[in-house]
Design an enzyme around this catalytic site. Structure first.
Site, PDB file in Angstrom:
ATOM      1  CG  PHE A 149      -0.220   0.242   2.545  1.00 58.65           C
ATOM      2  CD1 PHE A 149       0.110   1.523   2.966  1.00 58.65           C
ATOM      3  CD2 PHE A 149       0.111  -0.826   3.373  1.00 58.65           C
ATOM      4  CE1 PHE A 149       0.764   1.737   4.167  1.00 58.65           C
ATOM      5  CE2 PHE A 149       0.761  -0.622   4.579  1.00 58.65           C
ATOM      6  CZ  PHE A 149       1.092   0.663   4.987  1.00 58.65           C
ATOM      7  CE  LYS A 173      -3.312  -8.548  -3.695  1.00 59.86           C
ATOM      8  NZ  LYS A 173      -3.788  -7.576  -2.638  1.00 59.86           N
ATOM      9  CD  GLU A 176      -5.912  -5.713   0.800  1.00 62.62           C
ATOM     10  OE1 GLU A 176      -5.764  -6.175   1.943  1.00 62.62           O
ATOM     11  OE2 GLU A 176      -5.108  -5.910  -0.130  1.00 62.62           O
ATOM     12  CB  SER A 226       5.288  -7.537   6.635  1.00 61.51           C
ATOM     13  OG  SER A 226       4.492  -8.705   6.441  1.00 61.51           O
ATOM     14  CB  CYS A 281      10.474  -0.870   3.007  1.00 62.14           C
ATOM     15  SG  CYS A 281      11.099  -0.535   1.344  1.00 62.14           S
ATOM     16  CD  GLU A 379       8.959  -3.036   8.348  1.00 59.75           C
ATOM     17  OE1 GLU A 379       9.364  -2.398   7.361  1.00 59.75           O
ATOM     18  OE2 GLU A 379       8.419  -4.151   8.268  1.00 59.75           O
TER      19      GLU A 379
END
Length: 494
Positions: A149, A173, A176, A226, A281, A379
């Site tokens: 995202f 993909k 969402e 992740s 990240c 994280e």
């Protein structure tokens, strides 16, 4: 309520499962749209369309594929404000931050336009008497990407630009949580001349991912997310016989030596720690303050936090937006509720904007964090910057090297010898010297070490070309039939 659709064979297609996933406006906390999660059958249809389109796209000349990328680059550039607005609306990052994301994505398109050069093989004449040997790189077939995202436009472009120009077809993909940019990019690819079916988008969640991981016609899969999920994706994909690159989490350290310019280091720590509300990240999440630099550095960072303008992307003055969901915002805030022995110097929960509406949390600074604290081990993926104090350069390097993650790290110093030693000593995939966010330019490749990467090849750049192709070596001889004879010995080159 607006439905965000799939993209199959060159057009937007409504979902059929009836299972709706909300798309929130992080700045207001209100639902703005929804996606209908793809079923296994809809995911199969996306793969089938890509498979049907593959032979013709593979047969297209390198010049033709590069031409599509050139046109796509111009269309993305011409529509960057519209794309950035979509990113801001669904992710919550500021418009300036979204435009910066697009600028880095454009670099990847520009790299991909060089495919006619990048895909050149090697040729050896007279490798043996009358024998020539040459190598070529060929596409894999249908490949897939699962993207996060936090960069809904840039990370897909990290993947599909190289994949497509190499002659593959692609199934995306997207997250969402902010799925609309993927559809706009799909339409721009169509306008650029990419044949229908070469790029398909399936909206959804775990069901679509799990189907892509085992689908027999998907040859390779790229993932960013992740570490626990990256590991699971890598294991499931490779178990199904696929080529997989799965980029995981990070805990990026910024080491500040005593000779560093404190003002410059503080500017860098604030920029890299709180940009995009820490949802990167490559965000700096740990400042390792060496020796006497700690007290003045913490004071300088604290002073700068007070000047950060937090607000919605609709506010032109905003520098930091909200977090992606209420659940994530509350999870990040929870780290500040139990700091252990650490000292919360600036508590983002106290910022006026943190009381709502929306999923806002002010920037936070926590000093004297220990390595066994969740503030250090987890994280956090939010606007929380931890300071760990070290007595020496050696201790600072040990902190970086002992950490589970190895995505990015940076050192701030005015000592060239110390900087060179650091880049040699540190066990990490990407290193910055007085650069807090060392994301490589597009003609290098992006990726960490240790638990930040599962797979052998990094993303985009030269390793991206390598990931989306496979090498074939051809040994060729055109003998005089009169000289032909049976020879059961092993082939000789002398």
């Amino acid at each position: 309520m607006r439905e965000i659709k799939h993209w199959l064979d060159g057009q937007a297609v409504a979902g059929t499962s009836g299972r709706q996933l909300p798309v929130w406006d992080p700045a207001t906390g209100e639902q703005q749209a929804y996606v209908v999660a793809a079923t296994a059958a809809e995911t199969d249809a996306a793969v089938a369309g890509a498979l049907a389109a593959f032979p013709a796209w593979r047969a297209a000349s390198l010049s033709r594929r590069a031409e599509v990328m050139f046109r796509f680059r111009e269309l993305v550039d011409a529509n960057r404000k519209e794309i950035a607005a979509l990113v801001s609306a669904e992710h919550g990052k500021t418009v300036a931050d979204a435009e910066g994301e697009l600028a880095r994505g454009l670099e990847n398109i520009e790299f991909a336009t060089g495919a006619p050069h990048l895909l050149k093989g090697g040729y050896s004449e007279q490798a043996s008497t009358g024998v020539d040997v040459y190598s070529i790189r060929q596409p894999l077939g249908v490949v897939a990407g699962i993207t996060p995202f936090n960069f809904p436009a840039m990370v897909p472009m990290w993947m599909f630009c190289n994949a497509l120009v190499c002659g593959n077809t692609f199934v995306l993909k997207p997250s969402e949580k902010d799925p609309s940019p993927a559809l706009l990019l799909a339409d721009l690819l169509r306008q650029a001349g990419l044949p229908d079916g070469c790029f398909n988008v399936v909206q959804g969640d775990r069901e679509a991912v799990e189907r892509l991981l085992v689908h027999p016609d998907v040859q390779a899969l790229s993932f960013v997310g992740s570490t626990p999920i990256a590991k699971a994706v890598y294991e499931a994909g490779t178990r199904a016989g696929k080529r997989v690159q799965a980029l995981g989490g990070a805990k990026n350290h910024m080491v500040v030596l005593p000779d560093a310019d404190i003002a410059a280091a503080a500017d860098a720590a604030v920029s890299a720690g709180y940009g995009s509300a820490g949802e990167r990240c490559m965000a700096v999440s740990v400042v390792v303050a060496v020796g006497a630099v700690a007290d003045p550095l913490v004071a300088a960072i604290s002073e700068r936090i007070g000047r950060i303008a937090v607000g919605p992307a609709t506010d032109p003055a905003a520098e930091m937006g909200p977090l992606i969901t209420r659940e994530h915002r509350d999870k990040v805030a929870g780290y500040l509720a139990e700091p252990g022995t650490a000292e919360v110097v600036v508590d983002g929960r106290d910022a006026p904007v943190s009381s709502g509406p929306g999923f806002f949390l002010g920037a936070s600074l926590v000093d004297r964090v220990t390595t066994d604290s969740p503030l250090y081990t987890d994280e956090i993926f939010g606007p929380v910057l931890s300071v760990v104090r070290a007595d020496s350069y050696e201790e600072a390097v040990r902190l970086v090297n002992d950490n589970e993650y190895g995505n990015g790290t940076a050192i701030f110093t005015r000592d060239g010898g110390a900087a060179r030693q650091f880049q040699y000593d540190v066990v990490c995939g990407m290193v910055g010297v007085n650069v807090p966010v060392p994301v490589p330019v597009a003609y290098y490749s992006f990726g960490g070490w240790k638990s930040s990467l599962f797979g052998d090849l990094h993303m985009y750049g030269p390793e991206g070309i390598q990931f989306y192709t496979r090498s074939k070596v051809v040994t060729s001889r055109w003998p005089d039939p009169a000289t032909s004879r049976v020879d059961l010995g092993f082939p000789k080159v002398r």
